[in-house]
Design a protein around this motif. Structure first.
Motif, PDB file in Angstrom:
ATOM      1  N   ARG A   1      48.789  37.807  39.884  1.00 13.70           N
ATOM      2  CA  ARG A   1      50.144  37.271  39.973  1.00 13.70           C
ATOM      3  C   ARG A   1      50.586  37.192  41.425  1.00 13.70           C
ATOM      4  N   ILE A   2      49.654  37.014  42.323  1.00 13.73           N
ATOM      5  CA  ILE A   2      50.015  36.989  43.738  1.00 13.73           C
ATOM      6  C   ILE A   2      50.281  35.578  44.211  1.00 13.73           C
ATOM      7  N   LEU A   3      49.343  34.668  43.976  1.00 11.41           N
ATOM      8  CA  LEU A   3      49.533  33.314  44.479  1.00 11.41           C
ATOM      9  C   LEU A   3      50.003  32.350  43.401  1.00 11.41           C
ATOM     10  N   SER A   4      49.268  32.271  42.309  1.00 16.61           N
ATOM     11  CA  SER A   4      49.550  31.237  41.315  1.00 16.61           C
ATOM     12  C   SER A   4      50.944  31.333  40.720  1.00 16.61           C
ATOM     13  N   GLU A   5      51.478  32.549  40.563  1.00 19.32           N
ATOM     14  CA  GLU A   5      52.792  32.701  39.957  1.00 19.32           C
ATOM     15  C   GLU A   5      53.888  32.980  40.974  1.00 19.32           C
ATOM     16  N   SER A   6      53.539  33.509  42.133  1.00 16.02           N
ATOM     17  CA  SER A   6      54.547  33.891  43.117  1.00 16.02           C
ATOM     18  C   SER A   6      54.940  32.752  44.047  1.00 16.02           C
ATOM     19  N   PHE A   7      54.021  31.785  44.260  1.00 20.18           N
ATOM     20  CA  PHE A   7      54.293  30.721  45.217  1.00 20.18           C
ATOM     21  C   PHE A   7      54.061  29.343  44.614  1.00 20.18           C
ATOM     22  N   SER A   8      54.812  28.380  45.133  1.00 14.47           N
ATOM     23  CA  SER A   8      54.651  27.001  44.682  1.00 14.47           C
ATOM     24  C   SER A   8      53.400  26.397  45.316  1.00 14.47           C
ATOM     25  N   ARG A   9      52.980  25.264  44.799  1.00 12.84           N
ATOM     26  CA  ARG A   9      51.803  24.585  45.347  1.00 12.84           C
ATOM     27  C   ARG A   9      52.022  24.236  46.819  1.00 12.84           C
ATOM     28  N   ASN A  10      53.209  23.749  47.164  1.00 15.10           N
ATOM     29  CA  ASN A  10      53.502  23.386  48.556  1.00 15.10           C
ATOM     30  C   ASN A  10      53.473  24.598  49.477  1.00 15.10           C
ATOM     31  N   GLU A  11      53.947  25.734  48.972  1.00 20.01           N
ATOM     32  CA  GLU A  11      53.921  26.960  49.778  1.00 20.01           C
ATOM     33  C   GLU A  11      52.480  27.400  50.042  1.00 20.01           C
ATOM     34  N   ILE A  12      51.643  27.281  49.025  1.00 15.48           N
ATOM     35  CA  ILE A  12      50.236  27.677  49.189  1.00 15.48           C
ATOM     36  C   ILE A  12      49.518  26.743  50.165  1.00 15.48           C
ATOM     37  N   ILE A  13      49.790  25.438  50.069  1.00 17.75           N
ATOM     38  CA  ILE A  13      49.193  24.478  50.998  1.00 17.75           C
ATOM     39  C   ILE A  13      49.633  24.784  52.424  1.00 17.75           C
ATOM     40  N   GLY A  14      50.931  25.054  52.607  1.00 15.63           N
ATOM     41  CA  GLY A  14      51.428  25.419  53.927  1.00 15.63           C
ATOM     42  C   GLY A  14      50.807  26.712  54.414  1.00 15.63           C
ATOM     43  N   GLY A  15      50.586  27.645  53.489  1.00 14.34           N
ATOM     44  CA  GLY A  15      49.961  28.916  53.839  1.00 14.34           C
ATOM     45  C   GLY A  15      48.540  28.741  54.345  1.00 14.34           C
ATOM     46  N   ARG A  16      47.808  27.821  53.734  1.00 13.23           N
ATOM     47  CA  ARG A  16      46.437  27.564  54.182  1.00 13.23           C
ATOM     48  C   ARG A  16      46.424  27.043  55.621  1.00 13.23           C
ATOM     49  N   ILE A  17      47.425  26.227  55.947  1.00  9.26           N
ATOM     50  CA  ILE A  17      47.488  25.657  57.301  1.00  9.26           C
ATOM     51  C   ILE A  17      47.787  26.739  58.335  1.00  9.26           C
ATOM     52  N   ILE A  18      48.824  27.555  58.092  1.00 14.70           N
ATOM     53  CA  ILE A  18      49.177  28.571  59.082  1.00 14.70           C
ATOM     54  C   ILE A  18      48.154  29.703  59.116  1.00 14.70           C
ATOM     55  N   SER A  19      47.377  29.864  58.031  1.00 12.08           N
ATOM     56  CA  SER A  19      46.340  30.889  58.054  1.00 12.08           C
ATOM     57  C   SER A  19      45.284  30.563  59.109  1.00 12.08           C
ATOM     58  N   GLN A  20      45.053  29.270  59.340  1.00 16.18           N
ATOM     59  CA  GLN A  20      44.079  28.863  60.351  1.00 16.18           C
ATOM     60  C   GLN A  20      44.532  29.289  61.751  1.00 16.18           C
ATOM     61  N   HIS A  21      45.842  29.282  61.976  1.00 16.94           N
ATOM     62  CA  HIS A  21      46.367  29.709  63.272  1.00 16.94           C
ATOM     63  C   HIS A  21      46.089  31.187  63.500  1.00 16.94           C
ATOM     64  N   PHE A  22      46.313  31.998  62.451  1.00 18.05           N
ATOM     65  CA  PHE A  22      46.098  33.434  62.618  1.00 18.05           C
ATOM     66  C   PHE A  22      44.614  33.765  62.739  1.00 18.05           C
ATOM     67  N   VAL A  23      43.790  33.040  62.010  1.00 17.82           N
ATOM     68  CA  VAL A  23      42.339  33.248  62.134  1.00 17.82           C
ATOM     69  C   VAL A  23      41.889  32.911  63.554  1.00 17.82           C
ATOM     70  N   ARG A  24      42.494  31.877  64.142  1.00 18.49           N
ATOM     71  CA  ARG A  24      42.194  31.515  65.533  1.00 18.49           C
ATOM     72  C   ARG A  24      42.579  32.649  66.462  1.00 18.49           C
ATOM     73  N   LEU A  25      43.729  33.267  66.243  1.00 17.63           N
ATOM     74  CA  LEU A  25      44.158  34.420  67.040  1.00 17.63           C
ATOM     75  C   LEU A  25      43.140  35.553  66.923  1.00 17.63           C
ATOM     76  N   TYR A  26      42.725  35.822  65.685  1.00 15.24           N
ATOM     77  CA  TYR A  26      41.737  36.891  65.448  1.00 15.24           C
ATOM     78  C   TYR A  26      40.438  36.611  66.198  1.00 15.24           C
ATOM     79  N   ASP A  27      39.966  35.382  66.103  1.00 14.11           N
ATOM     80  CA  ASP A  27      38.707  35.024  66.759  1.00 14.11           C
ATOM     81  C   ASP A  27      38.804  35.140  68.285  1.00 14.11           C
TER      82      ASP A  27
END
Length: 233
Positions: A1-27
């Motif tokens: 019940r973390i992603l599929s029920e807690s967030f909308s499809r648009n929120e998850i898509i946006g999350g995938r985009i900003i996750s790339q920024h944080f992964v870049r920071l980590y790298d």
């Protein structure tokens, strides 16, 4: 019940985009040798706390249906006559504030764990007691701060909620930079803006946890750690 029920499809898509920024920071930090080599192991001890913090937002989603649905709200108030209309809104705001502060802590401890014992500047060392504001300064000194979504983290909002520098006005909340801020200098959010701000923080917190802790308790594993796995092959 973390992603599929807690967030909308648009929120998850946006999350995938900003996750790339944080992964870049980590790298980038890893390339500089500015990562705690045991960060994944150290994050394990926070698993229970993180799951509990996430569950608080899951419960809010259920409560939202009562507060924001006209018919459900009427039925609830009729069944619970000792709770007034205003009291229901007050409880709702308090639940959001509590859950949001818990996720600020999760984000803070995740960044501290990632950077524990890392040296910065001439003599600086991450000791494990740093505030979010201090961590922002450290990441800036390491040249990677631009990869953090500071508008989502909003340290001013965090401090206002933590120290009580806010007040609720009907369906809105007004928060201040500090205790000395003048009444007319506060930031006003209507209910929809307040909700989205809290939800965005929760989603970003899950992204940071997934990257720093390789947390596999998120349903959509393709969302939780997609890029890091690919880069290790």
């Amino acid at each position: 019940r973390i992603l599929s029920e807690s967030f909308s499809r648009n929120e998850i898509i946006g999350g995938r985009i900003i996750s790339q920024h944080f992964v870049r920071l980590y790298d980038l930090l890893k390339e500089q040798g500015k990562i705690n080599p045991n960060h994944i192991k150290h994050m394990r001890k926070f698993d229970t706390v993180i799951k509990s913090a996430n569950q608080s937002f899951v419960h809010i989603n259920d409560y939202d249906k009562i507060v924001r649905g006209k018919e459900d709200r009427k039925k609830f108030l009729k069944k619970n006559s000792d709770i007034s209309n205003d009291m229901l809104d007050e409880i709702w705001f308090d639940l959001y504030i509590n859950a949001t502060l818990r996720w600020y802590w999760v984000i803070e401890i995740s960044l501290i764990t990632m950077l524990k014992d890392v040296q910065y500047g001439r003599k600086g060392v991450i000791e494990g007691k740093e505030t979010l504001g201090k961590l922002k300064d450290v990441l800036t000194s390491l040249g990677v701060s631009k990869h953090i979504e500071w508008d989502l983290l909003d340290i001013t909002f965090r401090n206002a909620l933590a120290h009580g520098w806010y007040y609720r006005k009907t369906q809105r909340i007004v928060y201040f930079k500090n205790s000395q801020s003048k009444k007319g200098k506060g930031k006003l959010l209507n209910r929809s803006e307040f909700i989205q701000k809290c939800r965005n923080l929760h989603l970003y917190g899950l992204i940071i946890v997934a990257v720093v802790g390789a947390w596999k308790n998120i349903e959509d594993e393709g969302f939780s750690e997609p890029i890091r796995k690919k880069k290790r092959r």
